[in-house]
Design a protein around this motif. Structure first.
Motif, PDB file in Angstrom:
ATOM      1  N   THR A 209       0.807  -1.241   0.000  1.00 51.82           N
ATOM      2  CA  THR A 209       0.000   0.000   0.000  1.00 51.82           C
ATOM      3  C   THR A 209       0.835   1.285   0.000  1.00 51.82           C
ATOM      4  O   THR A 209       1.649   1.501  -0.890  1.00 51.82           O
ATOM      5  CB  THR A 209      -0.975  -0.012   1.204  1.00 51.82           C
ATOM      6  OG1 THR A 209      -0.236  -0.086   2.430  1.00 51.82           O
ATOM      7  CG2 THR A 209      -1.936  -1.189   1.110  1.00 51.82           C
ATOM      8  N   TYR A 210       0.637   2.151   1.020  1.00 50.30           N
ATOM      9  CA  TYR A 210       1.246   3.477   0.945  1.00 50.30           C
ATOM     10  C   TYR A 210       2.771   3.494   1.027  1.00 50.30           C
ATOM     11  O   TYR A 210       3.402   4.355   0.390  1.00 50.30           O
ATOM     12  CB  TYR A 210       0.633   4.429   1.988  1.00 50.30           C
ATOM     13  CG  TYR A 210       0.900   4.070   3.425  1.00 50.30           C
ATOM     14  CD1 TYR A 210       2.041   4.514   4.073  1.00 50.30           C
ATOM     15  CD2 TYR A 210      -0.012   3.295   4.151  1.00 50.30           C
ATOM     16  CE1 TYR A 210       2.284   4.187   5.402  1.00 50.30           C
ATOM     17  CE2 TYR A 210       0.224   2.963   5.465  1.00 50.30           C
ATOM     18  CZ  TYR A 210       1.366   3.417   6.092  1.00 50.30           C
ATOM     19  OH  TYR A 210       1.609   3.096   7.404  1.00 50.30           O
ATOM     20  N   ALA A 212       4.638   1.498  -0.553  1.00 46.79           N
ATOM     21  CA  ALA A 212       4.983   1.286  -1.955  1.00 46.79           C
ATOM     22  C   ALA A 212       4.785   2.570  -2.753  1.00 46.79           C
ATOM     23  O   ALA A 212       5.625   2.929  -3.594  1.00 46.79           O
ATOM     24  CB  ALA A 212       4.138   0.155  -2.543  1.00 46.79           C
ATOM     25  N   THR A 213       3.687   3.270  -2.504  1.00 39.98           N
ATOM     26  CA  THR A 213       3.435   4.528  -3.199  1.00 39.98           C
ATOM     27  C   THR A 213       4.527   5.544  -2.884  1.00 39.98           C
ATOM     28  O   THR A 213       5.032   6.237  -3.786  1.00 39.98           O
ATOM     29  CB  THR A 213       2.064   5.098  -2.801  1.00 39.98           C
ATOM     30  OG1 THR A 213       1.050   4.127  -3.079  1.00 39.98           O
ATOM     31  CG2 THR A 213       1.758   6.378  -3.575  1.00 39.98           C
ATOM     32  N   TRP A 214       4.890   5.656  -1.610  1.00 39.03           N
ATOM     33  CA  TRP A 214       5.969   6.571  -1.225  1.00 39.03           C
ATOM     34  C   TRP A 214       7.270   6.217  -1.938  1.00 39.03           C
ATOM     35  O   TRP A 214       7.994   7.086  -2.407  1.00 39.03           O
ATOM     36  CB  TRP A 214       6.181   6.520   0.286  1.00 39.03           C
ATOM     37  CG  TRP A 214       5.077   7.105   1.100  1.00 39.03           C
ATOM     38  CD1 TRP A 214       3.997   7.800   0.660  1.00 39.03           C
ATOM     39  CD2 TRP A 214       4.928   7.018   2.522  1.00 39.03           C
ATOM     40  NE1 TRP A 214       3.186   8.156   1.701  1.00 39.03           N
ATOM     41  CE2 TRP A 214       3.738   7.699   2.862  1.00 39.03           C
ATOM     42  CE3 TRP A 214       5.681   6.431   3.530  1.00 39.03           C
ATOM     43  CZ2 TRP A 214       3.297   7.817   4.184  1.00 39.03           C
ATOM     44  CZ3 TRP A 214       5.247   6.542   4.842  1.00 39.03           C
ATOM     45  CH2 TRP A 214       4.070   7.228   5.170  1.00 39.03           C
ATOM     46  N   HIS A 215       7.566   4.913  -2.004  1.00 41.42           N
ATOM     47  CA  HIS A 215       8.816   4.486  -2.645  1.00 41.42           C
ATOM     48  C   HIS A 215       8.796   4.750  -4.142  1.00 41.42           C
ATOM     49  O   HIS A 215       9.771   5.286  -4.707  1.00 41.42           O
ATOM     50  CB  HIS A 215       9.049   3.000  -2.395  1.00 41.42           C
ATOM     51  CG  HIS A 215      10.225   2.462  -3.147  1.00 41.42           C
ATOM     52  ND1 HIS A 215      11.530   2.715  -2.768  1.00 41.42           N
ATOM     53  CD2 HIS A 215      10.294   1.706  -4.283  1.00 41.42           C
ATOM     54  CE1 HIS A 215      12.358   2.140  -3.621  1.00 41.42           C
ATOM     55  NE2 HIS A 215      11.628   1.516  -4.542  1.00 41.42           N
ATOM     56  N   LEU A 216       7.687   4.393  -4.796  1.00 40.64           N
ATOM     57  CA  LEU A 216       7.609   4.524  -6.243  1.00 40.64           C
ATOM     58  C   LEU A 216       7.618   5.977  -6.709  1.00 40.64           C
ATOM     59  O   LEU A 216       8.079   6.276  -7.809  1.00 40.64           O
ATOM     60  CB  LEU A 216       6.343   3.825  -6.756  1.00 40.64           C
ATOM     61  CG  LEU A 216       6.319   2.300  -6.630  1.00 40.64           C
ATOM     62  CD1 LEU A 216       4.929   1.758  -6.937  1.00 40.64           C
ATOM     63  CD2 LEU A 216       7.349   1.665  -7.559  1.00 40.64           C
ATOM     64  N   ASN A 217       7.112   6.871  -5.862  1.00 34.86           N
ATOM     65  CA  ASN A 217       6.966   8.257  -6.292  1.00 34.86           C
ATOM     66  C   ASN A 217       7.922   9.237  -5.626  1.00 34.86           C
ATOM     67  O   ASN A 217       8.167  10.330  -6.166  1.00 34.86           O
ATOM     68  CB  ASN A 217       5.528   8.725  -6.031  1.00 34.86           C
ATOM     69  CG  ASN A 217       4.530   7.954  -6.860  1.00 34.86           C
ATOM     70  OD1 ASN A 217       4.337   8.249  -8.039  1.00 34.86           O
ATOM     71  ND2 ASN A 217       3.901   6.943  -6.277  1.00 34.86           N
TER      72      ASN A 217
END
Length: 404
Positions: A209-210, A212-217
């Motif tokens: 979830t988040y 992963a979003t923090w890492h990807l972006n």
């Protein structure tokens, strides 16, 4: 009627993840028929130690209440014929096998749609039915490592740590049940079924979830935190009291205000270092020692009582025994008891999935092939047909004695 009482599910399932997913549907009234392979002794969960008696175990009871069982050998022509007769009258075929197996044994939609165009085929596999790992077995422990979960769990200076529960298996079961219900809705609407290609790997990656979003972006690198601290909210973690540990979580600014007021430290509200989430995160190394020094002055029970009264999210770190006997557990009816010929009474936690005010009812998990007579009667087989199938090994050789 129970919410799913009109749903028939053929389940080629075993062990944990698959049976865990379908038990919630069974608790809601779905007719879940376990197809158990006779030569291997059926569901391997029956034989899980240490609490085992013959072909039954408390592990098996946990995941198979409210279901039925039929021993059936799909490799025999007669066994396949019985399976196909069941498909004609079913709503779904549900399985948890290796990713390449559903197609090999003919339990995908393409293999069954000629029998029942509306059939929904839900395959919960380790790695899915496509991709480079499709033919590999998948187990919770392996997947917690592969999906990065273990790199996030435990103390910063300790080894990578698995969750104390098989959370990939259990969340995978939930995802399979949800996918199956989505497929059933679409099939009812459109008259056409299809495949649900669900995997434990997909589930585990999706649960990032988040972070992963923090890492990807933003290039965020997740890491283990001291005392199970939240990665961005301060304070939100375990604290040591005079005698034990407990949890405090300030997920909103109003909780921070209530916390410091209850602690008798109102001066922290005026401190620019702790004025909001961002500031507290940047100065956590200065804030946390102040809180830790205060918390060790009283017992965990005293702090939890006062913080609850003040409306601050908090709670003790219970043992399993304490959790199961908590007044809220009892009040919510989360423990059910079924009668059992060997265990006497089996108490277990029940499904949290609910609909309506009608209370759920529970019966013990089925003995292997217990519902043989029920199934052949429902299929309308004559005595001669049953004898023909038995002699052909459709139900195993020799067929275990079935009782309806």
């Amino acid at each position: 009627m129970r919410p799913l009482e009109d749903i028939r599910i053929i389940a080629l399932e075993q062990y944990g993840a698959g049976p865990f997913g379908s038990v919630h549907l069974a608790d809601l009234g779905a007719h879940v028929l376990k197809i158990e392979e006779p030569s291997s002794g059926g569901d391997v969960g029956r034989y899980v130690p240490p609490y085992r008696n013959g072909e039954d175990s408390l592990f098996y009871e946990t995941f198979n209440r409210n279901k039925s069982s039929l021993s059936l050998d799909l490799t025999k022509p007669g066994g396949r014929e019985v399976f196909e007769d069941l498909v004609r009258d079913a709503d779904a075929v549900y399985s948890n096998l290796r990713g390449d197996v559903p197609a090999k044994i003919g339990i995908t939609y393409d293999a069954l749609k000629h029998l029942n165009p509306a059939i929904v085929c839900c395959s919960l596999t380790g790695f899915g039915m496509t991709g480079p790992r499709a033919n590999e077995p998948g187990y919770d422990y392996i997947l917690q490592g592969l999906a990065g979960w273990m790199s996030l769990t435990g103390d910063p200076d300790g080894p990578p740590t698995k969750s104390g529960l098989s959370l990939v298996d259990f969340t995978g079961g939930y995802v399979a049940a949800l996918s199956l219900m989505a497929g059933l809705h679409a099939a009812k609407r459109d008259g056409v079924g299809g495949d649900c290609d669900v995997s434990l790997y997909d589930t585990a990656i999706g649960m990032l979830t988040y972070p992963a979003t923090w890492h990807l972006n933003a290039g965020y690198v997740p890491a283990r935190t001291k005392n199970s601290a939240h990665p961005s909210l301060v304070p939100f973690q375990a604290f040591r009291a005079l005698d034990d540990w407990f949890i405090v979580g300030c997920a909103k600014e109003k909780f921070w205000v209530r916390l410091v007021t209850t602690l008798g430290m109102p001066e922290l509200l005026e401190d620019a270092r702790f004025v909001d989430f961002t500031a507290r995160g940047e100065h956590s190394d200065q804030l946390l020692p102040l809180l830790e020094e205060r918390f060790v002055q009283r017992t965990a029970a005293e702090w939890v009582a006062d913080l609850r009264a003040a409306g601050v999210p908090t709670g003790p770190i219970n043992s399993v025994e304490q959790a199961l006997t908590d007044e809220h557990t009892i009040a919510r009816g989360l423990i059910a008891t079924t009668e059992h010929e060997h265990w006497g009474e089996v108490s277990q936690v029940v499904s949290p999935v609910r609909f309506g005010a009608e209370p759920s009812t529970y019966r013990r998990a089925p003995r292997r092939n217990e519902h043989f007579v029920d199934v052949v009667k429902r299929l309308g087989y004559s005595s001669a047909r049953v004898q023909e199938l038995v002699e052909g090994g459709a139900f195993g050789d020799p067929m275990p004695a079935g009782r309806s």
